[in-house]
Design an enzyme around this catalytic site. Structure first.
Site, PDB file in Angstrom:
ATOM      1  N   LYS A 181      45.304  47.410  18.265  1.00 36.93           N
ATOM      2  CA  LYS A 181      44.067  48.852  18.946  1.00 36.93           C
ATOM      3  C   LYS A 181      45.180  49.604  20.122  1.00 36.93           C
ATOM      4  CE  LYS A 181      42.442  51.517  21.180  1.00 36.93           C
ATOM      5  NZ  LYS A 181      43.487  52.686  21.313  1.00 36.93           N
ATOM      6  N   GLU A 208      46.874  44.173  32.098  1.00 35.03           N
ATOM      7  CA  GLU A 208      48.184  45.291  33.015  1.00 35.03           C
ATOM      8  C   GLU A 208      47.674  46.672  33.538  1.00 35.03           C
ATOM      9  OE1 GLU A 208      50.914  43.996  34.197  1.00 35.03           O
ATOM     10  OE2 GLU A 208      50.435  42.100  32.721  1.00 35.03           O
ATOM     11  N   CYS A 245      54.049  53.447  34.945  1.00 35.92           N
ATOM     12  CA  CYS A 245      52.468  52.706  36.147  1.00 35.92           C
ATOM     13  C   CYS A 245      53.299  52.611  37.201  1.00 35.92           C
ATOM     14  CB  CYS A 245      52.236  51.409  35.325  1.00 35.92           C
ATOM     15  SG  CYS A 245      52.528  50.567  34.156  1.00 35.92           S
ATOM     16  N   GLU A 284      46.429  57.294  40.940  1.00 31.74           N
ATOM     17  CA  GLU A 284      47.573  57.142  40.612  1.00 31.74           C
ATOM     18  C   GLU A 284      48.002  58.554  39.865  1.00 31.74           C
ATOM     19  OE1 GLU A 284      47.675  55.054  37.170  1.00 31.74           O
ATOM     20  OE2 GLU A 284      49.542  53.990  37.474  1.00 31.74           O
TER      21      GLU A 284
END
Ligand code: NAD
Length: 477
Positions: free
Chosen positions: A169, A244, A278, A378
């Protein structure tokens, strides 16, 4: 106008049961360049059924057979590299330097996994038992948009190598890039049902994967918030999970570092992938007495990062993926100002002449405290925070004062000193003075401490997460 209205299930492109249509928008000029029909739970279930049937034979294939397919997958992606880069630029705004790295990395992970298969003992005697590593089953792979092709490949390669079959997906924001990837998968000629892919929303198709009892493992890359909800769903049927997740990585500049080199490294690691990485070093920890020198160097270096059209070779920073992401980053810039941080360079709004796209001014905040929102959350854009420290201990404390622990960066004159500090940083990967290519470091693990994730990818660490050991007593005579 490109139209994608099929998923890849059981070795065939099949029409979507789901009917929601999503526009595909070029982030450089916000024009609509295509449409994708999103799948629903029925599409997801069809894909899961196909993967479950295919598992029976794929899980029994020999390692040599799997290696042959890994090679074919590599070749199929590599031979379309130029097209992948072109589409990544158009749909995502990726600049050529990063796109080449990301796409060649995506192909390489298949070759790396081929080698890794020789580095793991699938059968061994342990005490009185024979221990065999068995594929964990059907894996649901859920991936983000920021390196769409690489993220999918970095999960497909170990899953197939382990003998698992997969349902992918991908992010709904990368349909064109993924379409080309699926064509590569198809060209590699794997048995039907080994690789299946359904376009769709996370709350619909992703949710079905995380709840469906026929999915044995979820490997997810994305935000920590979604990672938590995936873990909750997966708990219902005790699925194995690899997560992750996000990061807020520190870059510690030590007082013996060459300032110009450290600042160049700061921008490379902070602005990589248009700031949508990231692992971006987004908290820059600077010795108090070096602050003015670092500021001067930043003022010189940031303007050399050319922002603009990602199709141009000299562009270093392209647009953000969507207008929504642009607005999110702008909101963080507002928040930083509101909380008392000072803008050294950059700031609100688009760079002049780039108002048509999702372009952000490369922005550096100074006078940032580690408890400010811009230092804790973030941002996922080219916005970096400079935080000063007094002593080395102080620097380590600030670096570790985060819910995240994905990556850290260190700039220093004496690499041994850098390594000693690295040893005390709570992060899955620490790089000293240089960006090391994880694709060439075939076996080194990547992944997060703390809320940056669970489990590791790459090499034997990644492969093991798709394997389940079985002990049979007594061992063969
Ligand atoms: P996201 O979490 O919004 O989405 C990631 C994927 O999860 C998408 O495919 C999305 O459709 C799906 N999803 C969303 N809600 C879901 C649900 N309820 N159930 C199942 N699936 C669902 O992340 P994003 O915005 O696509 O990507 C950016 C994030 O990814 C950042 O936080 C970034 O740090 C993280 N990321 C982490 C790594 C890493 O290796 N640690 C690498 C790249 C990106």
């Amino acid at each position: 106008m490109r139209v994608i209205n099929q998923h890849y299930i059981n070795g065939r492109f099949v029409d979507s049961c789901g009917t929601e249509i999503l526009d595909i928008v070029n982030p450089t000029n916000r024009t609509t360049i295509g449409r994708v029909t999103l799948g629903d739970e029925r599409d997801a279930r069809d894909a899961i059924d196909a993967a479950k049937k295919a598992l029976k034979t794929w899980s029994k294939t020999s390692l040599d057979e799997r290696k042959r397919y890994l090679q074919k997958l590599h070749d199929a992606i590599q031979s379309r590299e130029a097209k992948h880069i072109e589409i990544r630029t158009e749909e995502y705004g990726g600049v050529s330097r990063h796109s080449k790295f990301s796409i060649s990395g995506a192909a390489k992970v298949f070759l790396n996994m081929k080698k890794t298969l020789d580095e793991i003992a699938f059968h061994k005697a342990v005490g009185q038992a024979d221990v065999t590593l068995k594929p964990v089953g059907v894996a649901g792979l859920i991936t983000p948009w920021n390196s769409a092709i690489f993220m999918v490949c970095n999960k497909v390669a170990p899953a197939l190598a382990a003998g698992c079959t997969v349902v992918i997906k991908p992010s709904e924001l990368s349909a064109l890039q993924i379409q080309l990837l699926v064509e590569c998968f198809d060209a590699a000629g794997l048995p039907p049902g080994v690789i299946n892919l359904v376009h769709g929303r996370g709350e619909v198709v992703g949710n079905e994967l995380t709840l469906n009892p026929d999915i044995d493992k979820i490997s997810f890359t994305g935000s920590t918030t979604v990672g938590k909800s995936i873990m909750r769903n997966a708990a219902e049927t005790i699925k194995r999970v690899t997560l992750e997740l996000g990061g807020k990585s520190a870059h510690i500049i030590l007082d013996d570092a060459d300032i110009d080199k450290a600042v160049a490294f700061t921008l490379t690691t902070g602005f990589m992938n248009n700031g949508q990485a990231c692992i971006a070093g987004s908290r820059i920890l600077v010795p108090e007495h070096k602050l003015e020198a670092v500021k001067d160097a930043l003022l010189k270096a940031v303007p050399t990062w050319k922002v603009g059209d990602p199709t141009k070779d000299d562009t270093l920073l392209g647009p953000l993926v969507t207008e929504k992401q642009y607005n999110r980053v702008q909101a963080y810039i507002h928040k930083g100002i509101e909380e008392g941080a000072e803008i050294l360079i950059g700031g609100k709004g688009q760079p002049k002449g780039l108002e048509a796209g999702n372009f952000v001014q490369p922005t550096i905040f100074v006078n940032v405290r580690n408890d400010m929102t811009i230092a804790r959350e973030e941002i996922f854009g080219p916005v970096l925070s400079v935080i000063t420290y007094k002593t080395e201990e102080d620097a380590i404390r600030i670096a570790n004062d985060s819910i995240y622990g994905l990556q850290a960066w260190i700039s220093c004159g004496d690499p041994e000193r850098g390594r000693k500090i690295a040893d005390r940083i709570e992060a899955g990967v620490v790089m000293v003075n240089q960006v090391f290519d994880m694709f060439d470091e075939a076996g080194a693990p990547a992944g997060g401490f703390k809320q940056s994730g669970i489990g590791r990818e790459f090499g034997t660490y990644g492969l093991s997460s798709y394997l389940e050991p079985q002990a049979i007593f007594p061992k063969r005579a």
